[in-house]
Design an enzyme around this catalytic site. Structure first.
Site, PDB file in Angstrom:
ATOM      1  N   TYR A 107      23.590  61.220  62.788  1.00 15.89           N
ATOM      2  CA  TYR A 107      23.323  59.765  62.856  1.00 15.89           C
ATOM      3  C   TYR A 107      21.978  59.517  63.544  1.00 15.89           C
ATOM      4  O   TYR A 107      21.106  58.838  63.005  1.00 15.89           O
ATOM      5  CB  TYR A 107      24.429  59.025  63.612  1.00 15.89           C
ATOM      6  CG  TYR A 107      23.978  57.651  64.014  1.00 15.89           C
ATOM      7  CD1 TYR A 107      23.560  57.389  65.325  1.00 15.89           C
ATOM      8  CD2 TYR A 107      23.894  56.635  63.080  1.00 15.89           C
ATOM      9  CE1 TYR A 107      23.091  56.132  65.669  1.00 15.89           C
ATOM     10  CE2 TYR A 107      23.424  55.381  63.421  1.00 15.89           C
ATOM     11  CZ  TYR A 107      23.017  55.141  64.724  1.00 15.89           C
ATOM     12  OH  TYR A 107      22.538  53.914  65.078  1.00 15.89           O
ATOM     13  N   LYS A 119      18.020  57.941  62.247  1.00 16.79           N
ATOM     14  CA  LYS A 119      17.184  56.901  62.873  1.00 16.79           C
ATOM     15  C   LYS A 119      15.768  57.447  63.093  1.00 16.79           C
ATOM     16  O   LYS A 119      14.778  56.773  62.815  1.00 16.79           O
ATOM     17  CB  LYS A 119      17.784  56.446  64.198  1.00 16.79           C
ATOM     18  CG  LYS A 119      19.064  55.641  64.065  1.00 16.79           C
ATOM     19  CD  LYS A 119      18.866  54.412  63.185  1.00 16.79           C
ATOM     20  CE  LYS A 119      20.142  53.624  63.010  1.00 16.79           C
ATOM     21  NZ  LYS A 119      19.998  52.516  62.067  1.00 16.79           N
ATOM     22  N   SER A 160      17.330  52.926  67.405  1.00 18.12           N
ATOM     23  CA  SER A 160      18.313  53.136  68.459  1.00 18.12           C
ATOM     24  C   SER A 160      17.710  53.924  69.606  1.00 18.12           C
ATOM     25  O   SER A 160      16.840  54.765  69.398  1.00 18.12           O
ATOM     26  CB  SER A 160      19.500  53.921  67.872  1.00 18.12           C
ATOM     27  OG  SER A 160      20.345  54.414  68.892  1.00 18.12           O
TER      28      SER A 160
HETATM   29  P1  NAD Z   1      28.006  47.539  61.572  1.00 17.66           P
HETATM   30  O1  NAD Z   1      28.642  48.722  60.955  1.00 17.66           O
HETATM   31  O2  NAD Z   1      28.847  46.465  62.125  1.00 17.66           O
HETATM   32  O3  NAD Z   1      27.006  46.855  60.522  1.00 17.66           O
HETATM   33  C1  NAD Z   1      26.353  47.604  59.534  1.00 17.66           C
HETATM   34  C2  NAD Z   1      26.587  46.873  58.211  1.00 17.66           C
HETATM   35  O4  NAD Z   1      25.918  47.565  57.177  1.00 17.66           O
HETATM   36  C3  NAD Z   1      28.075  46.802  57.830  1.00 17.66           C
HETATM   37  O5  NAD Z   1      28.420  45.491  57.493  1.00 17.66           O
HETATM   38  C4  NAD Z   1      28.170  47.731  56.619  1.00 17.66           C
HETATM   39  O6  NAD Z   1      29.150  47.283  55.695  1.00 17.66           O
HETATM   40  C5  NAD Z   1      26.759  47.634  56.056  1.00 17.66           C
HETATM   41  N1  NAD Z   1      26.349  48.802  55.251  1.00 17.66           N
HETATM   42  C6  NAD Z   1      26.401  50.101  55.609  1.00 17.66           C
HETATM   43  N2  NAD Z   1      25.928  50.869  54.613  1.00 17.66           N
HETATM   44  C7  NAD Z   1      25.542  50.023  53.600  1.00 17.66           C
HETATM   45  C8  NAD Z   1      24.988  50.200  52.314  1.00 17.66           C
HETATM   46  N3  NAD Z   1      24.752  51.421  51.826  1.00 17.66           N
HETATM   47  N4  NAD Z   1      24.739  49.106  51.561  1.00 17.66           N
HETATM   48  C9  NAD Z   1      24.997  47.856  52.036  1.00 17.66           C
HETATM   49  N5  NAD Z   1      25.530  47.618  53.252  1.00 17.66           N
HETATM   50  C10 NAD Z   1      25.808  48.701  54.018  1.00 17.66           C
HETATM   51  O7  NAD Z   1      27.000  48.098  62.676  1.00 17.66           O
HETATM   52  P2  NAD Z   1      26.149  47.296  63.774  1.00 17.66           P
HETATM   53  O8  NAD Z   1      26.696  47.675  65.098  1.00 17.66           O
HETATM   54  O9  NAD Z   1      26.026  45.878  63.391  1.00 17.66           O
HETATM   55  O10 NAD Z   1      24.726  48.024  63.625  1.00 17.66           O
HETATM   56  C11 NAD Z   1      23.760  47.495  62.767  1.00 17.66           C
HETATM   57  C12 NAD Z   1      22.600  48.476  62.770  1.00 17.66           C
HETATM   58  O11 NAD Z   1      22.155  48.670  64.115  1.00 17.66           O
HETATM   59  C13 NAD Z   1      22.973  49.854  62.240  1.00 17.66           C
HETATM   60  O12 NAD Z   1      21.876  50.352  61.486  1.00 17.66           O
HETATM   61  C14 NAD Z   1      23.144  50.692  63.504  1.00 17.66           C
HETATM   62  O13 NAD Z   1      22.829  52.057  63.274  1.00 17.66           O
HETATM   63  C15 NAD Z   1      22.129  50.058  64.413  1.00 17.66           C
HETATM   64  N6  NAD Z   1      22.448  50.241  65.839  1.00 17.66           N
HETATM   65  C16 NAD Z   1      23.673  49.860  66.307  1.00 17.66           C
HETATM   66  C17 NAD Z   1      23.965  50.059  67.667  1.00 17.66           C
HETATM   67  C18 NAD Z   1      25.309  49.694  68.225  1.00 17.66           C
HETATM   68  O14 NAD Z   1      25.666  50.192  69.310  1.00 17.66           O
HETATM   69  N7  NAD Z   1      26.085  48.860  67.553  1.00 17.66           N
HETATM   70  C19 NAD Z   1      23.014  50.609  68.523  1.00 17.66           C
HETATM   71  C20 NAD Z   1      21.778  50.973  67.991  1.00 17.66           C
HETATM   72  C21 NAD Z   1      21.496  50.778  66.635  1.00 17.66           C
HETATM   73  C1  WQD Z   2      28.943  54.624  76.339  1.00 22.22           C
HETATM   74  C2  WQD Z   2      29.472  55.364  77.559  1.00 22.22           C
HETATM   75  C3  WQD Z   2      30.415  57.510  77.112  1.00 22.22           C
HETATM   76  C4  WQD Z   2      33.778  56.135  74.740  1.00 22.22           C
HETATM   77  C5  WQD Z   2      26.218  55.285  71.045  1.00 22.22           C
HETATM   78  C6  WQD Z   2      25.297  55.908  70.051  1.00 22.22           C
HETATM   79  C7  WQD Z   2      24.040  55.097  69.972  1.00 22.22           C
HETATM   80  C8  WQD Z   2      24.378  53.651  69.686  1.00 22.22           C
HETATM   81  C9  WQD Z   2      25.296  53.116  70.757  1.00 22.22           C
HETATM   82  C10 WQD Z   2      24.320  53.380  67.320  1.00 22.22           C
HETATM   83  C11 WQD Z   2      29.130  56.846  77.558  1.00 22.22           C
HETATM   84  C12 WQD Z   2      31.478  56.549  77.637  1.00 22.22           C
HETATM   85  C13 WQD Z   2      32.632  56.174  75.507  1.00 22.22           C
HETATM   86  C14 WQD Z   2      35.031  56.451  75.336  1.00 22.22           C
HETATM   87  C15 WQD Z   2      33.924  56.795  77.431  1.00 22.22           C
HETATM   88  N1  WQD Z   2      25.017  53.481  68.441  1.00 22.22           N
HETATM   89  N2  WQD Z   2      32.705  56.501  76.822  1.00 22.22           N
HETATM   90  N3  WQD Z   2      35.058  56.752  76.674  1.00 22.22           N
HETATM   91  O1  WQD Z   2      27.142  57.008  73.439  1.00 22.22           O
HETATM   92  O2  WQD Z   2      25.668  55.406  74.770  1.00 22.22           O
HETATM   93  O3  WQD Z   2      25.628  55.316  72.315  1.00 22.22           O
HETATM   94  O4  WQD Z   2      26.473  53.932  70.703  1.00 22.22           O
HETATM   95  O5  WQD Z   2      23.140  53.418  67.215  1.00 22.22           O
HETATM   96  O6  WQD Z   2      23.228  55.636  68.949  1.00 22.22           O
HETATM   97  O7  WQD Z   2      24.949  57.209  70.522  1.00 22.22           O
HETATM   98  O8  WQD Z   2      27.637  54.515  73.540  1.00 22.22           O
HETATM   99  O9  WQD Z   2      29.729  53.263  73.791  1.00 22.22           O
HETATM  100  O10 WQD Z   2      29.808  55.568  72.706  1.00 22.22           O
HETATM  101  O11 WQD Z   2      29.384  55.352  75.180  1.00 22.22           O
HETATM  102  O12 WQD Z   2      33.971  57.083  78.637  1.00 22.22           O
HETATM  103  O13 WQD Z   2      36.122  56.437  74.690  1.00 22.22           O
HETATM  104  O14 WQD Z   2      30.894  55.274  77.571  1.00 22.22           O
HETATM  105  O15 WQD Z   2      30.574  58.803  77.663  1.00 22.22           O
HETATM  106  O16 WQD Z   2      28.824  57.237  78.886  1.00 22.22           O
HETATM  107  P1  WQD Z   2      26.533  55.662  73.604  1.00 22.22           P
HETATM  108  P2  WQD Z   2      29.214  54.655  73.728  1.00 22.22           P
END
Ligand code: NAD
Ligand code: WQD
Length: 336
Positions: free
Chosen positions: A149, A153, A124
């Protein structure tokens, strides 16, 4: 030979499974559905016309994972499984460290035992911390996370680098996602989190479908053009395509590479609201609220390395991201 997709029933996982299947690859999915539903995988089957094994299991169960590797010829792993809610991680740090760190160690143990040493890991942009020099480059030092969190990562990236140092037979891509949003253009797949979401677009989705009253704009006094936070929003289908290219990349070489997956362009919260209203024709009621602790002003990617190494670049803009999200919401007002 197949690709094991952990967390494959999740938001990014399902979209990636579609792209993998449509690129002709075979997949195997493991997921404990703590933040997803098996129905999401039926949507993947519906969209692609292809079937695949799904094991509802916890990656902490190393024995169960071992049986998956025994029963299937796994080439490489895309590791999405993890808990990802920043706010929740502050409240429940032990749950996050156990699930994300110990879960990854369990997976790596099962992989090594099966001599499967190719991994694409969901990292991330959060690992860049509050670095003021945008766009973020992979050569930047990673910074101490402001929440458990983000710390998971960072720790997993370190674990994977140490693993490669100990055994150069591993091939690992650390994909640093910026802000994935949107939904599959068909409207059949989309983000459907359990519980209260943290992220901007799932919250806007709750507001426009009447599940939440108003959007709190968390801070309008940042050092940005309009005072609200600027982020690099990326269409989830572009992100999924990046994983198909990353799998081909890790199949061809050994080593550990951190690679940004972002568009290289930042949008403010107000710009996203405007884009969503234009795409949906629906107003997004909001009020200005205090900043969220740990939030940074601006984050967007230098996407050069992904172009060079993966021959990947984002192709969809913010309007398409908002249009596809709205299409999914209209077709699935109560989620999957
Ligand atoms: P998500 O929660 O939709 O998907 C994660 C999946 O993993 C879910 O289906 C959950 O049930 C499964 N899971 C969690 N713990 C588990 C375990 N112990 N065993 C088996 N399955 C398990 O999230 P996402 O948005 O699809 O994100 C996927 C990955 O990408 C995550 O690792 C997240 O940290 C990373 N990521 C997401 C974002 C974002 O903004 N969505 C940004 C950066 C990184
Ligand atoms: C985006 C913008 C908020 C909610 C997070 C995690 C990152 C990754 C992506 C997993 C920011 C603003 C948000 C709200 C708002 N996830 N905001 N009102 O914080 O960039 O990243 O999600 O890996 O690790 O940190 O994403 O969508 O939460 O926020 O104004 O109710 O929206 O301040 O500027 P962020 P976000």
């Amino acid at each position: 030979m197949a690709i094991l997709v952990t967390g494959g029933a999740g938001y990014i996982g399902t979209h990636t499974c579609v792209e993998l299947l449509e690129s002709g690859k075979d997949i195997v999915v493991v997921d404990n559905c703590v933040n997803s539903k098996p129905e999401a995988l039926n949507r993947v089957r519906q969209l692609t016309g292809r079937d695949f094994p799904f094991y509802e299991l916890d990656i902490l169960d190393t024995g169960a994972l071992g049986r998956v590797f025994k029963d299937n010829q796994i080439d490489a792993v895309i590791h999405f499984a993890g808990l990802k809610a920043v706010g929740e991680s502050v409240q429940k740090p032990l749950a996050y460290y156990k699930n994300n760190i110990t879960g990854t160690l369990s997976l790596l143990e099962a992989m090594a035992a099966a001599n499967c040493r190719r991994m694409v890991f969901s990292s991330s942009a959060t690992v860049y911390g509050a670095n003021p020099d945008v766009p973020f480059k992979e050569t930047y030092p990673t910074m101490a996370a402001t929440n458990p969190y983000g710390a998971t990562k960072l720790m997993i990236e370190t674990i994977l680098r140490d693993l490669y140092t100990a055994d150069n037979g591993w091939s690992i891509a650390l994909l640093r996602y910026f802000n994935p949003i949107g939904a599959h253009t068909s409207g059949v797949l989309g983000e459907d989190p359990n519980g209260i979401p943290n992220n901007l677009l799932p919250i806007i989705a709750r507001v426009v479908t009447g599940k939440m009253e108003i959007l709190n704009v968390t801070g309008d006094d940042y050092d940005t053009p309009d005072g609200t936070g600027v982020r690099d929003y990326l269409h989830v289908c572009d992100l999924a395509d990046g994983h198909v290219k990353a799998i081909d990349y890790v199949m061809g070489k050994t080593g550990v590479e951190a690679i940004n997956l972002g568009t290289g362009k930042g949008y403010s919260v107000y710009e996203v609201i405007k884009a969503f209203e234009a795409a949906s024709g629906v107003k997004v009621p909001y009020k200005v609220a205090p900043r969220r602790p740990g939030d940074i002003a601006t984050s967007y990617a230098d996407a050069t390395k992904a172009k060079e190494l993966l021959r990947w670049g984002a192709t969809r803009g913010i309007d398409e991201m908002c249009r596809d999200l709205w299409n999914f919401l209209q077709k699935n007002p109560n989620g999957l």
